[in-house]
Design a protein around this motif. Structure first.
Motif, PDB file in Angstrom:
ATOM      1  N   GLY A  82       0.784  -1.229   0.000  1.00  0.00           N
ATOM      2  CA  GLY A  82       0.000   0.000   0.000  1.00  0.00           C
ATOM      3  C   GLY A  82       0.810   1.271   0.000  1.00  0.00           C
ATOM      4  O   GLY A  82       0.640   2.129  -0.887  1.00  0.00           O
ATOM      5  N   PRO A  83       1.725   1.467   0.977  1.00  0.00           N
ATOM      6  CA  PRO A  83       2.493   2.719   0.997  1.00  0.00           C
ATOM      7  C   PRO A  83       3.377   2.897  -0.243  1.00  0.00           C
ATOM      8  O   PRO A  83       3.656   4.038  -0.640  1.00  0.00           O
ATOM      9  N   LEU A  84       3.782   1.780  -0.854  1.00  0.00           N
ATOM     10  CA  LEU A  84       4.681   1.861  -2.012  1.00  0.00           C
ATOM     11  C   LEU A  84       3.959   2.317  -3.269  1.00  0.00           C
ATOM     12  O   LEU A  84       4.571   2.926  -4.154  1.00  0.00           O
ATOM     13  N   VAL A  85       2.652   2.023  -3.373  1.00  0.00           N
ATOM     14  CA  VAL A  85       1.920   2.351  -4.607  1.00  0.00           C
ATOM     15  C   VAL A  85       0.905   3.476  -4.410  1.00  0.00           C
ATOM     16  O   VAL A  85       0.249   3.893  -5.364  1.00  0.00           O
ATOM     17  N   ARG A  86       0.777   3.987  -3.185  1.00  0.00           N
ATOM     18  CA  ARG A  86      -0.268   4.955  -2.864  1.00  0.00           C
ATOM     19  C   ARG A  86      -0.270   6.160  -3.796  1.00  0.00           C
ATOM     20  O   ARG A  86      -1.341   6.631  -4.224  1.00  0.00           O
ATOM     21  N   GLU A  87       0.880   6.666  -4.143  1.00  0.00           N
ATOM     22  CA  GLU A  87       0.926   7.912  -4.915  1.00  0.00           C
ATOM     23  C   GLU A  87       0.500   7.733  -6.364  1.00  0.00           C
ATOM     24  O   GLU A  87       0.281   8.713  -7.065  1.00  0.00           O
ATOM     25  N   TRP A  88       0.379   6.495  -6.844  1.00  0.00           N
ATOM     26  CA  TRP A  88      -0.211   6.275  -8.165  1.00  0.00           C
ATOM     27  C   TRP A  88      -1.730   6.219  -8.107  1.00  0.00           C
ATOM     28  O   TRP A  88      -2.398   6.269  -9.125  1.00  0.00           O
ATOM     29  N   ALA A  89      -2.294   6.069  -6.921  1.00  0.00           N
ATOM     30  CA  ALA A  89      -3.696   5.686  -6.799  1.00  0.00           C
ATOM     31  C   ALA A  89      -4.620   6.875  -6.588  1.00  0.00           C
ATOM     32  O   ALA A  89      -4.518   7.587  -5.591  1.00  0.00           O
ATOM     33  N   ARG A  90      -5.515   7.063  -7.541  1.00  0.00           N
ATOM     34  CA  ARG A  90      -6.664   7.945  -7.305  1.00  0.00           C
ATOM     35  C   ARG A  90      -7.535   7.306  -6.228  1.00  0.00           C
ATOM     36  O   ARG A  90      -8.010   7.969  -5.314  1.00  0.00           O
ATOM     37  N   GLU A  91      -7.748   5.995  -6.384  1.00  0.00           N
ATOM     38  CA  GLU A  91      -8.406   5.203  -5.341  1.00  0.00           C
ATOM     39  C   GLU A  91      -7.621   3.907  -5.198  1.00  0.00           C
ATOM     40  O   GLU A  91      -7.365   3.209  -6.184  1.00  0.00           O
ATOM     41  N   LEU A  92      -7.236   3.599  -3.962  1.00  0.00           N
ATOM     42  CA  LEU A  92      -6.471   2.380  -3.671  1.00  0.00           C
ATOM     43  C   LEU A  92      -7.367   1.420  -2.897  1.00  0.00           C
ATOM     44  O   LEU A  92      -7.802   1.721  -1.789  1.00  0.00           O
ATOM     45  N   SER A  93      -7.638   0.263  -3.508  1.00  0.00           N
ATOM     46  CA  SER A  93      -8.473  -0.759  -2.893  1.00  0.00           C
ATOM     47  C   SER A  93      -7.620  -1.982  -2.577  1.00  0.00           C
ATOM     48  O   SER A  93      -6.591  -2.235  -3.221  1.00  0.00           O
TER      49      SER A  93
END
Length: 444
Positions: free
Chosen positions: A297-308
Protein backbone atom coordinates in the motif's frame (compact mmCIF):
# COMPACT_ATOMS: atom_id res chain seq x y z
CA UNK A 1 3.42 -13.11 24.48
CA UNK A 2 2.08 -9.88 26.05
CA UNK A 3 1.54 -9.35 29.72
CA UNK A 4 -1.67 -7.69 30.91
CA UNK A 5 -0.99 -7.72 34.63
CA UNK A 6 -0.89 -4.30 36.32
CA UNK A 7 2.27 -3.29 38.12
CA UNK A 8 2.32 -3.81 41.85
CA UNK A 9 5.10 -1.53 43.07
CA UNK A 10 2.50 0.85 44.46
CA UNK A 11 -1.08 0.04 45.38
CA UNK A 12 -3.33 2.58 43.68
CA UNK A 13 -6.29 4.14 45.37
CA UNK A 14 -9.51 2.19 45.00
CA UNK A 15 -11.09 4.34 42.23
CA UNK A 16 -7.92 4.07 40.15
CA UNK A 17 -7.69 0.33 40.64
CA UNK A 18 -11.32 -0.25 39.74
CA UNK A 19 -11.15 1.88 36.61
CA UNK A 20 -7.92 0.19 35.56
CA UNK A 21 -9.38 -3.28 36.04
CA UNK A 22 -12.35 -2.35 33.86
CA UNK A 23 -10.07 -0.92 31.18
CA UNK A 24 -7.81 -3.98 31.17
CA UNK A 25 -10.84 -6.29 30.95
CA UNK A 26 -12.03 -4.40 27.86
CA UNK A 27 -8.50 -4.49 26.42
CA UNK A 28 -8.24 -8.25 26.90
CA UNK A 29 -11.62 -8.65 25.24
CA UNK A 30 -10.57 -6.63 22.21
CA UNK A 31 -13.01 -3.82 23.04
CA UNK A 32 -10.56 -1.02 22.33
CA UNK A 33 -13.21 1.67 21.98
CA UNK A 34 -14.33 0.94 25.54
CA UNK A 35 -10.83 0.58 27.00
CA UNK A 36 -9.34 3.74 25.53
CA UNK A 37 -11.62 6.39 27.13
CA UNK A 38 -11.22 4.71 30.52
CA UNK A 39 -7.42 4.78 30.28
CA UNK A 40 -7.46 8.39 29.07
CA UNK A 41 -9.77 9.41 31.92
CA UNK A 42 -7.46 7.77 34.46
CA UNK A 43 -4.52 9.77 33.13
CA UNK A 44 -6.56 12.96 33.17
CA UNK A 45 -7.46 12.46 36.83
CA UNK A 46 -4.12 10.98 37.90
CA UNK A 47 -1.46 12.21 35.43
CA UNK A 48 1.49 9.90 34.98
CA UNK A 49 -0.24 6.88 36.53
CA UNK A 50 2.16 4.17 35.23
CA UNK A 51 -0.21 1.23 34.71
CA UNK A 52 -2.54 3.43 32.65
CA UNK A 53 0.42 4.61 30.55
CA UNK A 54 1.50 1.00 30.07
CA UNK A 55 -1.87 -0.29 28.93
CA UNK A 56 -2.61 2.75 26.79
CA UNK A 57 0.69 1.94 25.09
CA UNK A 58 -0.44 -1.65 24.51
CA UNK A 59 -3.70 -0.32 23.08
CA UNK A 60 -1.89 2.11 20.76
CA UNK A 61 0.21 -0.76 19.46
CA UNK A 62 -2.87 -2.86 18.75
CA UNK A 63 -4.25 0.10 16.79
CA UNK A 64 -1.03 0.18 14.76
CA UNK A 65 0.46 3.33 16.32
CA UNK A 66 3.68 1.71 17.40
CA UNK A 67 5.79 4.83 17.94
CA UNK A 68 3.17 6.20 20.33
CA UNK A 69 3.10 2.78 22.00
CA UNK A 70 6.87 2.75 22.55
CA UNK A 71 6.77 6.26 24.05
CA UNK A 72 3.93 5.45 26.46
CA UNK A 73 5.39 2.15 27.61
CA UNK A 74 8.80 3.73 28.15
CA UNK A 75 7.14 6.40 30.33
CA UNK A 76 5.51 3.62 32.35
CA UNK A 77 8.84 1.82 32.77
CA UNK A 78 10.45 4.94 34.22
CA UNK A 79 7.63 5.15 36.77
CA UNK A 80 7.66 1.39 37.51
CA UNK A 81 11.32 0.60 38.22
CA UNK A 82 11.84 -3.13 38.55
CA UNK A 83 8.44 -4.07 37.07
CA UNK A 84 8.81 -6.82 34.46
CA UNK A 85 5.50 -6.65 32.52
CA UNK A 86 6.01 -3.31 30.75
CA UNK A 87 9.54 -4.32 29.68
CA UNK A 88 8.22 -7.53 28.16
CA UNK A 89 5.50 -5.65 26.27
CA UNK A 90 8.03 -3.06 25.11
CA UNK A 91 10.07 -5.90 23.65
CA UNK A 92 7.01 -7.22 21.82
CA UNK A 93 6.29 -3.83 20.25
CA UNK A 94 9.91 -3.40 19.22
CA UNK A 95 10.01 -6.87 17.63
CA UNK A 96 6.94 -6.13 15.54
CA UNK A 97 8.52 -2.85 14.40
CA UNK A 98 11.70 -4.78 13.54
CA UNK A 99 13.89 -2.99 16.11
CA UNK A 100 15.46 -6.22 17.20
CA UNK A 101 18.46 -4.95 19.16
CA UNK A 102 16.24 -2.74 21.28
CA UNK A 103 13.78 -5.59 21.74
CA UNK A 104 16.50 -7.94 22.94
CA UNK A 105 17.62 -5.35 25.49
CA UNK A 106 14.04 -4.89 26.74
CA UNK A 107 13.60 -8.64 27.25
CA UNK A 108 16.97 -8.96 29.00
CA UNK A 109 16.15 -5.99 31.25
CA UNK A 110 12.86 -7.68 32.09
CA UNK A 111 14.64 -10.91 33.03
CA UNK A 112 17.20 -9.02 35.11
CA UNK A 113 14.31 -7.93 37.34
CA UNK A 114 12.36 -11.21 37.16
CA UNK A 115 14.53 -14.13 35.98
CA UNK A 116 11.62 -16.60 35.76
CA UNK A 117 9.24 -14.37 33.78
CA UNK A 118 8.13 -17.06 31.35
CA UNK A 119 6.66 -14.69 28.73
CA UNK A 120 9.95 -12.80 28.42
CA UNK A 121 12.00 -16.02 28.46
CA UNK A 122 9.97 -17.41 25.57
CA UNK A 123 9.81 -14.16 23.64
CA UNK A 124 13.58 -13.70 23.90
CA UNK A 125 14.10 -17.32 22.85
CA UNK A 126 11.94 -16.74 19.77
CA UNK A 127 13.94 -13.64 18.87
CA UNK A 128 17.25 -15.46 19.33
CA UNK A 129 16.04 -18.41 17.22
CA UNK A 130 15.41 -16.04 14.34
CA UNK A 131 18.95 -14.71 14.86
CA UNK A 132 20.20 -18.32 14.68
CA UNK A 133 21.37 -18.26 18.30
CA UNK A 134 19.78 -21.64 18.88
CA UNK A 135 21.75 -22.84 21.90
CA UNK A 136 20.85 -19.81 24.01
CA UNK A 137 17.24 -20.01 22.78
CA UNK A 138 17.13 -23.61 23.97
CA UNK A 139 18.54 -22.66 27.38
CA UNK A 140 15.94 -19.90 27.81
CA UNK A 141 13.09 -22.28 26.93
CA UNK A 142 14.36 -24.83 29.44
CA UNK A 143 14.31 -22.12 32.10
CA UNK A 144 10.74 -21.28 31.12
CA UNK A 145 9.42 -24.86 31.27
CA UNK A 146 11.23 -25.43 34.56
CA UNK A 147 9.59 -22.32 36.04
CA UNK A 148 6.20 -23.22 34.57
CA UNK A 149 5.90 -26.77 33.22
CA UNK A 150 2.39 -26.16 31.85
CA UNK A 151 3.44 -23.25 29.59
CA UNK A 152 2.75 -24.70 26.15
CA UNK A 153 4.35 -21.94 24.09
CA UNK A 154 7.70 -22.53 25.79
CA UNK A 155 7.54 -26.23 24.90
CA UNK A 156 6.66 -25.40 21.28
CA UNK A 157 9.53 -22.90 21.08
CA UNK A 158 11.94 -25.37 22.70
CA UNK A 159 10.97 -27.98 20.09
CA UNK A 160 11.97 -25.62 17.27
CA UNK A 161 15.26 -24.63 18.91
CA UNK A 162 16.13 -28.33 19.21
CA UNK A 163 15.17 -29.24 15.64
CA UNK A 164 17.12 -26.29 14.29
CA UNK A 165 20.19 -27.72 16.01
CA UNK A 166 19.55 -31.14 14.47
CA UNK A 167 18.13 -32.76 17.63
CA UNK A 168 15.05 -34.12 15.86
CA UNK A 169 13.92 -36.81 18.32
CA UNK A 170 14.31 -34.53 21.33
CA UNK A 171 12.48 -31.78 19.46
CA UNK A 172 9.57 -34.10 18.70
CA UNK A 173 9.26 -34.96 22.39
CA UNK A 174 9.12 -31.27 23.33
CA UNK A 175 6.57 -30.69 20.57
CA UNK A 176 4.42 -33.51 21.97
CA UNK A 177 4.40 -31.77 25.36
CA UNK A 178 3.20 -28.57 23.71
CA UNK A 179 0.46 -30.43 21.84
CA UNK A 180 -0.72 -32.14 25.03
CA UNK A 181 -0.98 -28.78 26.78
CA UNK A 182 -2.41 -26.61 23.96
CA UNK A 183 -3.46 -28.59 20.89
CA UNK A 184 -5.40 -25.69 19.34
CA UNK A 185 -2.54 -23.15 19.16
CA UNK A 186 -2.47 -23.37 15.36
CA UNK A 187 0.58 -21.28 14.55
CA UNK A 188 2.73 -22.72 17.34
CA UNK A 189 1.70 -26.31 16.63
CA UNK A 190 2.17 -26.00 12.88
CA UNK A 191 5.68 -24.57 13.23
CA UNK A 192 7.19 -27.98 14.02
CA UNK A 193 6.01 -29.91 10.94
CA UNK A 194 6.96 -26.90 8.82
CA UNK A 195 10.45 -26.95 10.36
CA UNK A 196 10.71 -30.67 9.59
CA UNK A 197 9.75 -29.97 5.97
CA UNK A 198 12.60 -27.46 5.71
CA UNK A 199 14.92 -30.14 7.12
CA UNK A 200 13.78 -32.55 4.41
CA UNK A 201 12.01 -34.78 6.97
CA UNK A 202 8.77 -35.03 5.00
CA UNK A 203 7.59 -38.32 6.49
CA UNK A 204 8.14 -37.06 10.03
CA UNK A 205 6.09 -33.97 9.15
CA UNK A 206 3.40 -36.10 7.53
CA UNK A 207 3.12 -38.26 10.66
CA UNK A 208 2.48 -35.16 12.77
CA UNK A 209 -0.17 -33.98 10.32
CA UNK A 210 -1.86 -37.41 10.25
CA UNK A 211 -2.03 -37.52 14.03
CA UNK A 212 -3.45 -33.99 14.06
CA UNK A 213 -5.99 -34.79 11.36
CA UNK A 214 -7.19 -37.82 13.32
CA UNK A 215 -8.37 -35.42 16.03
CA UNK A 216 -9.44 -32.53 13.74
CA UNK A 217 -10.46 -34.22 10.47
CA UNK A 218 -11.92 -31.02 9.00
CA UNK A 219 -8.97 -28.73 9.78
CA UNK A 220 -8.20 -27.07 6.41
CA UNK A 221 -4.64 -26.11 7.36
CA UNK A 222 -3.68 -29.67 8.30
CA UNK A 223 -5.35 -31.18 5.23
CA UNK A 224 -3.52 -28.80 2.92
CA UNK A 225 -0.10 -29.35 4.45
CA UNK A 226 -0.50 -33.11 4.55
CA UNK A 227 -1.25 -33.07 0.82
CA UNK A 228 1.84 -30.91 0.29
CA UNK A 229 4.01 -33.40 2.20
CA UNK A 230 2.81 -36.66 0.67
CA UNK A 231 1.79 -35.62 -2.85
CA UNK A 232 -0.91 -37.82 -4.36
CA UNK A 233 -4.11 -35.96 -5.21
CA UNK A 234 -3.12 -32.30 -5.23
CA UNK A 235 -5.84 -29.64 -4.93
CA UNK A 236 -5.97 -27.06 -7.71
CA UNK A 237 -5.62 -24.31 -5.10
CA UNK A 238 -5.49 -23.78 -1.36
CA UNK A 239 -8.98 -23.67 0.07
CA UNK A 240 -10.47 -20.39 1.24
CA UNK A 241 -10.72 -21.86 4.74
CA UNK A 242 -7.01 -22.73 4.72
CA UNK A 243 -5.98 -19.24 3.64
CA UNK A 244 -8.29 -17.51 6.11
CA UNK A 245 -7.33 -19.65 9.09
CA UNK A 246 -3.60 -19.62 8.33
CA UNK A 247 -3.26 -15.88 7.91
CA UNK A 248 -5.60 -14.95 10.73
CA UNK A 249 -3.31 -16.99 13.00
CA UNK A 250 -0.21 -14.92 12.39
CA UNK A 251 -1.48 -11.56 11.18
CA UNK A 252 0.00 -9.74 14.17
CA UNK A 253 3.54 -11.05 13.54
CA UNK A 254 3.38 -11.27 9.74
CA UNK A 255 5.49 -8.20 8.90
CA UNK A 256 8.23 -9.03 11.41
CA UNK A 257 8.39 -12.62 10.17
CA UNK A 258 8.74 -11.54 6.54
CA UNK A 259 11.38 -8.95 7.39
CA UNK A 260 13.50 -11.76 8.80
CA UNK A 261 13.21 -13.54 5.42
CA UNK A 262 14.53 -10.61 3.36
CA UNK A 263 11.11 -10.43 1.71
CA UNK A 264 11.29 -8.52 -1.59
CA UNK A 265 8.02 -9.10 -3.47
CA UNK A 266 6.32 -5.74 -2.67
CA UNK A 267 9.40 -3.80 -3.73
CA UNK A 268 9.80 -5.89 -6.89
CA UNK A 269 6.17 -5.19 -7.85
CA UNK A 270 6.70 -1.48 -7.20
CA UNK A 271 9.89 -1.37 -9.25
CA UNK A 272 8.07 -3.02 -12.15
CA UNK A 273 5.27 -0.44 -11.94
CA UNK A 274 7.83 2.35 -12.09
CA UNK A 275 9.05 0.94 -15.40
CA UNK A 276 5.52 0.71 -16.83
CA UNK A 277 3.55 3.68 -15.54
CA UNK A 278 3.74 7.43 -15.80
CA UNK A 279 5.21 9.22 -12.77
CA UNK A 280 2.77 8.97 -9.87
CA UNK A 281 0.17 11.69 -9.53
CA UNK A 282 -2.80 9.84 -8.03
CA UNK A 283 -4.12 9.12 -11.51
CA UNK A 284 -5.05 5.39 -11.48
CA UNK A 285 -7.62 3.17 -9.78
CA UNK A 286 -5.46 0.49 -8.17
CA UNK A 287 -6.42 -2.86 -6.61
CA UNK A 288 -4.07 -4.79 -4.33
CA UNK A 289 -5.14 -8.45 -4.60
CA UNK A 290 -4.52 -10.47 -1.46
CA UNK A 291 -3.28 -7.30 0.15
CA UNK A 292 -2.43 -8.96 3.48
CA UNK A 293 -1.12 -6.47 6.03
CA UNK A 294 -0.79 -3.85 3.30
CA UNK A 295 2.94 -3.97 2.64
CA UNK A 296 2.37 -2.82 -0.95
CA UNK A 297 0.00 0.00 0.00
CA UNK A 298 2.49 2.72 1.00
CA UNK A 299 4.68 1.86 -2.01
CA UNK A 300 1.92 2.35 -4.61
CA UNK A 301 -0.27 4.96 -2.86
CA UNK A 302 0.93 7.91 -4.92
CA UNK A 303 -0.21 6.27 -8.16
CA UNK A 304 -3.70 5.69 -6.80
CA UNK A 305 -6.66 7.94 -7.31
CA UNK A 306 -8.41 5.20 -5.34
CA UNK A 307 -6.47 2.38 -3.67
CA UNK A 308 -8.47 -0.76 -2.89
CA UNK A 309 -7.42 -4.01 -1.26
CA UNK A 310 -9.06 -7.38 -0.80
CA UNK A 311 -8.08 -10.37 1.32
CA UNK A 312 -9.65 -13.48 2.81
CA UNK A 313 -8.16 -12.86 6.26
CA UNK A 314 -9.93 -10.42 8.54
CA UNK A 315 -6.85 -10.36 10.74
CA UNK A 316 -4.64 -9.26 7.86
CA UNK A 317 -7.18 -6.64 6.76
CA UNK A 318 -7.19 -5.20 10.27
CA UNK A 319 -3.42 -4.77 10.05
CA UNK A 320 -3.72 -3.21 6.59
CA UNK A 321 -6.32 -0.76 7.86
CA UNK A 322 -3.91 0.53 10.49
CA UNK A 323 -1.59 1.76 7.75
CA UNK A 324 -4.25 4.31 6.74
CA UNK A 325 -3.30 4.24 3.06
CA UNK A 326 -6.19 2.26 1.53
CA UNK A 327 -9.44 3.89 0.47
CA UNK A 328 -11.28 0.55 0.52
CA UNK A 329 -10.52 -2.79 2.15
CA UNK A 330 -12.80 -5.73 1.37
CA UNK A 331 -13.04 -9.15 2.99
CA UNK A 332 -13.31 -11.18 -0.20
CA UNK A 333 -11.81 -13.99 -2.24
CA UNK A 334 -9.85 -12.38 -5.04
CA UNK A 335 -11.40 -14.17 -8.04
CA UNK A 336 -14.90 -13.40 -6.81
CA UNK A 337 -13.95 -9.80 -6.10
CA UNK A 338 -12.50 -9.35 -9.59
CA UNK A 339 -15.59 -10.91 -11.18
CA UNK A 340 -17.79 -8.48 -9.23
CA UNK A 341 -15.87 -5.46 -10.56
CA UNK A 342 -15.65 -5.66 -14.37
CA UNK A 343 -13.59 -2.96 -16.12
CA UNK A 344 -13.11 -1.24 -12.78
CA UNK A 345 -9.33 -0.89 -12.42
CA UNK A 346 -6.37 0.62 -14.24
CA UNK A 347 -3.75 -1.30 -12.24
CA UNK A 348 -3.85 -4.66 -10.48
CA UNK A 349 -1.04 -5.82 -8.22
CA UNK A 350 -0.62 -9.15 -6.46
CA UNK A 351 2.49 -9.84 -4.39
CA UNK A 352 2.90 -13.45 -3.27
CA UNK A 353 -0.78 -14.37 -3.22
CA UNK A 354 -1.11 -16.43 -6.40
CA UNK A 355 1.38 -18.90 -4.90
CA UNK A 356 -1.67 -20.27 -3.06
CA UNK A 357 -3.26 -21.12 -6.41
CA UNK A 358 -2.13 -24.02 -8.58
CA UNK A 359 -4.53 -23.63 -11.49
CA UNK A 360 -4.39 -19.94 -12.45
CA UNK A 361 -6.78 -19.75 -15.39
CA UNK A 362 -9.78 -18.44 -13.45
CA UNK A 363 -7.68 -15.84 -11.59
CA UNK A 364 -6.02 -14.48 -14.74
CA UNK A 365 -9.29 -14.48 -16.69
CA UNK A 366 -10.97 -12.54 -13.88
CA UNK A 367 -8.05 -10.09 -13.77
CA UNK A 368 -8.35 -9.44 -17.49
CA UNK A 369 -12.09 -8.80 -17.08
CA UNK A 370 -11.53 -6.36 -14.19
CA UNK A 371 -8.99 -4.23 -16.07
CA UNK A 372 -9.89 -1.25 -18.20
CA UNK A 373 -8.43 -1.21 -21.72
CA UNK A 374 -4.71 -0.57 -21.46
CA UNK A 375 -4.67 -1.56 -17.78
CA UNK A 376 -1.66 -3.33 -16.27
CA UNK A 377 -1.39 -6.38 -14.03
CA UNK A 378 1.82 -7.05 -12.07
CA UNK A 379 2.17 -10.16 -9.90
CA UNK A 380 4.62 -12.66 -8.46
CA UNK A 381 4.54 -16.44 -8.25
CA UNK A 382 7.18 -18.95 -7.22
CA UNK A 383 9.15 -20.60 -10.03
CA UNK A 384 8.85 -24.24 -11.08
CA UNK A 385 11.60 -25.16 -13.51
CA UNK A 386 11.11 -28.88 -14.02
CA UNK A 387 11.14 -30.25 -17.55
CA UNK A 388 8.64 -32.94 -16.59
CA UNK A 389 5.72 -31.16 -18.21
CA UNK A 390 3.91 -30.05 -15.06
CA UNK A 391 2.26 -26.65 -15.24
CA UNK A 392 2.52 -26.20 -11.48
CA UNK A 393 3.51 -28.09 -8.35
CA UNK A 394 2.36 -27.98 -4.73
CA UNK A 395 5.60 -27.72 -2.80
CA UNK A 396 6.16 -29.41 0.59
CA UNK A 397 5.94 -26.07 2.44
CA UNK A 398 2.39 -25.59 1.14
CA UNK A 399 2.82 -22.99 -1.61
CA UNK A 400 2.53 -23.64 -5.34
CA UNK A 401 5.23 -23.01 -7.92
CA UNK A 402 4.47 -22.39 -11.60
CA UNK A 403 6.23 -23.12 -14.85
CA UNK A 404 7.17 -20.15 -17.05
CA UNK A 405 5.61 -21.74 -20.15
CA UNK A 406 2.32 -22.27 -18.33
CA UNK A 407 2.12 -18.60 -17.36
CA UNK A 408 2.79 -17.51 -20.93
CA UNK A 409 0.09 -19.81 -22.31
CA UNK A 410 -2.47 -18.56 -19.81
CA UNK A 411 -1.76 -14.89 -20.43
CA UNK A 412 -2.37 -15.44 -24.13
CA UNK A 413 -5.54 -17.47 -23.52
CA UNK A 414 -7.17 -14.80 -21.34
CA UNK A 415 -6.26 -11.94 -23.69
CA UNK A 416 -3.40 -10.30 -21.75
CA UNK A 417 -0.23 -9.20 -23.48
CA UNK A 418 2.98 -10.24 -21.70
CA UNK A 419 5.15 -7.21 -20.93
CA UNK A 420 7.74 -8.91 -18.73
CA UNK A 421 8.38 -12.29 -17.11
CA UNK A 422 11.53 -11.99 -15.04
CA UNK A 423 13.25 -14.41 -12.69
CA UNK A 424 13.73 -12.86 -9.24
CA UNK A 425 14.60 -13.83 -5.68
CA UNK A 426 11.45 -13.31 -3.62
CA UNK A 427 12.78 -14.16 -0.13
CA UNK A 428 15.24 -16.31 1.78
CA UNK A 429 13.82 -19.30 3.63
CA UNK A 430 15.86 -21.66 5.84
CA UNK A 431 18.96 -20.02 4.43
CA UNK A 432 17.98 -20.78 0.81
CA UNK A 433 16.78 -18.29 -1.82
CA UNK A 434 13.17 -18.65 -2.98
CA UNK A 435 13.11 -17.95 -6.70
CA UNK A 436 10.02 -16.70 -8.45
CA UNK A 437 8.64 -15.00 -11.54
CA UNK A 438 7.82 -11.31 -11.60
CA UNK A 439 5.15 -10.94 -14.29
CA UNK A 440 3.74 -7.86 -15.96
CA UNK A 441 0.85 -7.97 -18.42
CA UNK A 442 -1.46 -5.50 -20.14
CA UNK A 443 -5.00 -5.61 -21.44
CA UNK A 444 -4.90 -4.34 -25.04
Amino acid sequence: MPSTRPGNTKQPELPQRQLLQRAVAHLRGGQLDLAEPLLVSILQRWPGYPDALHFLGVLEHIRGRSEEAVSLIRQAIVRLPGEAGPLNNLGNVLVETQRYDEAEKAYRDCLAFQPDQVDALTNLATLLRKRRQHAEAEALCRRAVKARPDFALAWYTLSLALVEQGHIDEGLKAHARGVALAPKQLQARNAMPKALVHKGRLEDAAQLYRAWLAIEPDNPVVRHHLAACVGGTVPERASDAYVEKTFDAFAATFDANLAALDYRAPQLVTDMLESLLAPPSRQYDVLDLGCGTGLCGPLVREWARELSGCDLSQGMLAQAGRRRVYDKLEHAELVAYLNDNPRRFDVLICADTLCYFGELHDALRAAAAALRPGGRFVFTVEAWKSDGGESYKLQPHGRYAHHRGYLRRLLSQVGLNELALNEEQLRVESGQPVIGWLVAAQLP
